[in-house]
Scaffold this motif. Structure first.
Motif, PDB file in Angstrom:
ATOM      1  N   UNK A 195       0.633  -1.119  -0.196  1.00 30.97           N
ATOM      2  CA  UNK A 195       0.036   0.058  -0.165  1.00 30.97           C
ATOM      3  C   UNK A 195       0.831   1.263   0.124  1.00 30.97           C
ATOM      4  N   UNK A 196       2.012   1.214   0.233  1.00 35.43           N
ATOM      5  CA  UNK A 196       2.960   2.133   0.049  1.00 35.43           C
ATOM      6  C   UNK A 196       3.295   2.662  -1.389  1.00 35.43           C
ATOM      7  N   UNK A 197       2.969   1.850  -2.220  1.00 37.92           N
ATOM      8  CA  UNK A 197       3.036   1.714  -3.589  1.00 37.92           C
ATOM      9  C   UNK A 197       2.021   1.973  -4.360  1.00 37.92           C
ATOM     10  N   UNK A 198       1.038   1.045  -4.024  1.00 42.55           N
ATOM     11  CA  UNK A 198      -0.262   1.291  -4.663  1.00 42.55           C
ATOM     12  C   UNK A 198      -1.265   1.676  -3.608  1.00 42.55           C
ATOM     13  N   UNK A 199      -1.621   2.856  -3.687  1.00 40.53           N
ATOM     14  CA  UNK A 199      -2.444   3.239  -2.494  1.00 40.53           C
ATOM     15  C   UNK A 199      -4.075   3.601  -3.050  1.00 40.53           C
ATOM     16  N   UNK A 200      -4.986   2.881  -2.578  1.00 42.14           N
ATOM     17  CA  UNK A 200      -6.393   2.860  -2.984  1.00 42.14           C
ATOM     18  C   UNK A 200      -7.141   3.317  -1.699  1.00 42.14           C
ATOM     19  N   UNK A 201      -7.681   4.466  -2.158  1.00 39.96           N
ATOM     20  CA  UNK A 201      -8.782   5.452  -1.265  1.00 39.96           C
ATOM     21  C   UNK A 201     -10.102   5.434  -1.888  1.00 39.96           C
ATOM     22  N   UNK A 202     -10.980   4.869  -0.931  1.00 41.77           N
ATOM     23  CA  UNK A 202     -12.497   4.931  -1.330  1.00 41.77           C
ATOM     24  C   UNK A 202     -12.968   6.362  -1.150  1.00 41.77           C
ATOM     25  N   UNK A 203     -13.537   6.864  -2.137  1.00 34.33           N
ATOM     26  CA  UNK A 203     -14.307   8.259  -2.261  1.00 34.33           C
ATOM     27  C   UNK A 203     -15.783   7.965  -2.110  1.00 34.33           C
ATOM     28  N   UNK A 204     -16.475   9.248  -1.364  1.00 33.00           N
ATOM     29  CA  UNK A 204     -17.636   9.156  -0.989  1.00 33.00           C
ATOM     30  C   UNK A 204     -18.296  10.392  -1.553  1.00 33.00           C
TER      31      UNK A 204
END
Length: 204
Positions: A195-204
């Protein structure tokens, strides 16, 4: 085909494409995308191509945690103009995985299977996050890539300069290619789920 052996060990992205199923291109609609497919599309292998492949993989896994992602049911927004830097290259790989296409994409049949307009680009640079949205549920995630944890061989600059000046010998050319693909290998095999390289963030 003489791809490096590690390509076959890279993660695979499984998708479901209802259009492919309808036309009989894939009887069950399931399409597996391998890193080799992205390399064939781009014509080369680099951290950008590998990174785009992993970005797409991570986004689809987040949007479809319990089933294959549905190609053609996802919009993609790039955070920069299509002709800026590597934006276009990354977008092409993401089109491969998601089906999302720009203004030149498939227009659909009676409102179904449309891919045109699902890929969009910012008019000006808007950060680094690429935004993916499910058209059916509205679920949205943003994904960023940071390959700084995978260092570049310090001799690469000198090797590249020699290649560009047409004065590199065979050993320099081989060393450059080997070091280049080693960085890609590490990204695909060692950092695909970091997750330091590929970071996924849910958006609302």
């Amino acid at each position: 085909m003489s791809f490096p052996d590690f390509y076959a060990k890279a993660p695979v992205v499984r998708t479901y494409d209802s259009f492919a199923a309808t036309l009989g291109a894939a009887r069950d609609g399931l399409l597996d995308y391998h890193y080799e497919d992205a390399v064939r599309l781009a014509g080369h292998s680099c951290p950008t191509v590998a990174g785009a492949f992993l970005i797409g993989r991570a986004a689809l896994a987040a949007l479809y945690p319990d089933e294959p992602a549905e190609r053609g049911n996802i919009s993609v927004h790039m955070p920069a103009p299509e002709d800026e830097g590597t934006t276009g290259v990354m977008a092409q790989v993401l089109t491969l995985l998601t089906g999302a296409a720009a203004s030149n994409g498939f227009q659909g049949i009676r409102g179904r299977f449309k891919r045109k307009g699902l890929l969009s680009f910012a008019n000006d640079r808007q950060g680094e996050a690429i935004v993916f949205k499910r058209l059916d549920t509205g679920a949205t995630v943003s994904v960023t890539l940071d390959v700084s944890l995978i260092p570049v061989d310090p001799a690469q600059g000198e090797r590249l300069m020699a290649i560009l000046q047409n004065c590199a010998d065979a050993s320099q050319q081989t060393a450059f290619a080997d070091a280049w693909q080693e960085r890609v290998r590490r990204l695909l095999l060692e950092f695909a789920d970091d997750q330091r390289v590929i970071r996924v963030t849910p958006l609302h």
